[in-house]
Design a protein around this motif. Structure first.
Motif: not given
Length: 184
Positions: A76-91, A119-129
């Motif tokens: 199951a873990l081998a089939a997963e891909f790491s979560v990506e941030l949306g297009h609006g995320a800072p570089y 988690h709202p999209p604006e919080e996802q980068a902070d949550q993920l990192l």
């Protein structure tokens, strides 16, 4: 109040669940593999249909997740891909996340799995990192247990998304369902 909310959730997913219950075993397993990449998990959920409501489906998914053997979890873990941030995320956040994902995968041998549902999209980068940095300090066995729990939560979110998609009159037909690939 909780009972009304649960009833509303069941009725909004009811027709999607009916469509899911009516899928052929092969199609159901193929769709479920997009929710959790373990063949045993997908087979188990497909074999126990029909589900009377979404609560029963989610409970069965939880039980199947908790019963995964180590090889099933690895699959199951081998089939997963790491979560990506949306297009609006800072570089800078995208660069930091790419580096963190690479370091995580080197250390643990699989993609970083986290459920960001709720988690709202604006919080996802902070949550993920924040989560990937915290979890880098774990021992392999501890992180594997956390990844298994996150995978269980992601699978639940994907199952709810699947029944929501199937509820729509314009939702996917049985052949199109094989193309369903939800994100966690």
């Amino acid at each position: 109040m909780r009972e009304k909310s649960a009833a509303r959730s069941d009725s909004s997913h009811g027709s999607g669940l009916t469509r899911f219950n009516a899928l052929s075993p092969e199609t159901a397993q193929a769709v479920l593999m997009h929710c959790c990449g373990s063949r045993r998990w997908a087979h188990r959920l497909a074999a126990h249909r029909p589900y009377p409501d979404s609560g029963a489906l989610l409970a069965a998914a939880d039980e199947a997740s908790y019963d995964l053997s180590q090889p099933d979890l690895s699959e199951a873990l081998a089939a997963e891909f790491s979560v990506e941030l949306g297009h609006g995320a800072p570089y800078a956040a995208l660069l930091a996340l790419d580096a963190a994902h690479a370091e995580y995968e080197r250390k643990f041998g699989h993609a970083f799995v986290i459920c960001l549902a709720g988690h709202p999209p604006e919080e996802q980068a902070d949550q993920l990192l924040g989560a990937i940095r915290r979890r880098m300090g774990h021992e392999v066995d501890e992180e594997r247990a956390i990844s298994a729990d996150e995978l269980r939560r992601v699978a639940q979110a994907r199952l709810l998304d699947l029944t929501r998609r199937l509820t729509s009159a314009n939702g996917p037909s049985a052949p199109e369902i094989g193309l369903f690939a939800p994100v966690g």
